[in-house]
Structure formats: structure tokens, C-alpha cells
Write an enzyme that holds these catalytic residues in place. Sequence first.
Site, PDB file in Angstrom:
ATOM      1  N   GLU A  48       0.805  -1.176  -0.036  1.00 44.78           N
ATOM      2  CA  GLU A  48      -0.057  -0.071   0.518  1.00 44.78           C
ATOM      3  C   GLU A  48       1.205   1.278  -0.121  1.00 44.78           C
ATOM      4  O   GLU A  48       1.464   1.689   1.065  1.00 44.78           O
ATOM      5  CB  GLU A  48      -0.788  -0.172   1.159  1.00 44.78           C
ATOM      6  N   ASP A  59      -5.723   7.433  10.172  1.00 43.35           N
ATOM      7  CA  ASP A  59      -5.065   7.478  10.778  1.00 43.35           C
ATOM      8  C   ASP A  59      -4.075   8.233  11.806  1.00 43.35           C
ATOM      9  O   ASP A  59      -4.764   8.777  11.764  1.00 43.35           O
ATOM     10  CB  ASP A  59      -3.839   7.766   9.471  1.00 43.35           C
TER      11      ASP A  59
END
Length: 259
Positions: A48, A59
Site C-alpha cells: 500500500e 490514521d
Amino acid sequence: MRIAEKFRELKAKNEKALIAYICAGDPSADATREYVHTLVKGGVDMVELGLPFSDPVADGPTIQAASDRSLEAGMNPDTYFELAASIKEQVPLICMTYYNLIFRRGVEKFVKDCAASGITGIIVPDLPIEETDDILKACKAHCVDMIFMVTPLTDKERMQKIFTKGSGFLYIVSRLGVTGTRADVAKSTKEVLDKVNTALPRAVGFGISNGKQATEVIAAGADAIIVGSAFVNIIASQDNVEGRLEELARELKAGCIGQ
């Protein structure tokens, strides 16, 4: 390389997949290229490649900081696609980013640029399933997988929509909250895996950082594990980065194949 092709290859060897996340451009595009090579050398099956955004809502602090470093170093979508095209490792590359960047570039152009640069999957954490018609149409036209997430709170009806529209693999968020390393595997991991009835490979992320945890998640029924913050922490340390990335990748991959 397409994601389905990699899963077929691994199935033939009776292996589960190790998927690594790193933020493109942290600390530079050249460094990212070398880190991808090192991770693949260590056993990573897919990468990724994060396209940084200023407000990465899914995140935790580790990857937020990586995004900030990358943006400060000048990473942008044009440079990102140039970087992706320069990566020659024989593994699937997956773009992980947020919808604002896709919308600003234009959905069709963004997906076309992904395909042209060798990216074969896209993950967009802040794009709800109800608003994906345009990107799904573009992904189908350019043979790019659209990968969706489910969480411990995703209900059956919503899961069915995701199973029908998604491809590549299903990203299972193992716990509530944001990305980051954890000391243990969440109890919710097994519960979510038990609820997920799909032909798509099931990849579990959020919180996995060592071989023991990898083994536990695979034993719970996952087809793949996704590790990000543990790798990004090594990059942030600037201490023997390539050696430590390869070492951790080997440990995690051993956990994926029961060694």
C-alpha cells in the site's frame, strides 16, 4: 501485477499474504523506492503506497506524521504517480489515499493515472459505499480494484453492499479507532472475521506489529494481514532503516506461513 493473481500464487504455495503500508515520499521519493525493494526482499506480498493528505482522518499519529513529512518534502499526485511508475518490484501496488485528492484531480483521470503507473488497487477510507458509482465505473474501465473497509460496527446490510461492489480484497478494520501499533490482537478481530461471508480474500489491519500477532490473526481466519505503523515507525527513526524493515518483514511473513 493484479491483486487476484498474487492471491492465486500464494494459495498455490499455501501461504497467506503480508501487505505493507508506507507513505510515499517519506522522507523522499528515492527513499520510498528503496524501501519498497527492501520490503519485498523481506517477504512482503503487496504494498500500500500512501498518497499523503493533510487531514488523514483514519490514521493515527504515526502515519499522520509520515504524511506531514512527505508533504513538506514536496510529495504531490504528479510526483506520486511518477514514483509508482518507477517501482519495478513484481508485487501489486495499492494506492491508499483520501477522496479530496481524487476529486480534485478528477475521478476518471486519477484512476487512469493509477493504471498507467502500475497501481492495481485503490483504498479510500473516507468514501462511503453510497457515493462510489463514479469511481467504480472508472475502476472497471481501467482494471483497477476498488477495495472497501468493514469495521466491528458494520451491519449486515452494509456488508452485503460492500461484498457486491468491492474487488481485490476486503479490508477488515480489526478495532475501532485509528491506525497504530497495539500490544495485543483485538477480540473484535475474530468476531468480525466470523461475520464476514464473502468470496473476497479477507485482509486484517489496524494494530498488527509483530510475528506473534500475525500468527494469531491468520489463525483466526484471515487471508492476509496489513501492517503500516510498525514499518512507518522504523522509517521515522532514521536508524538502520532498510535492515530493520527487512527484519520486521521477515518476522511478519513467517507469522503468515506458520513458521
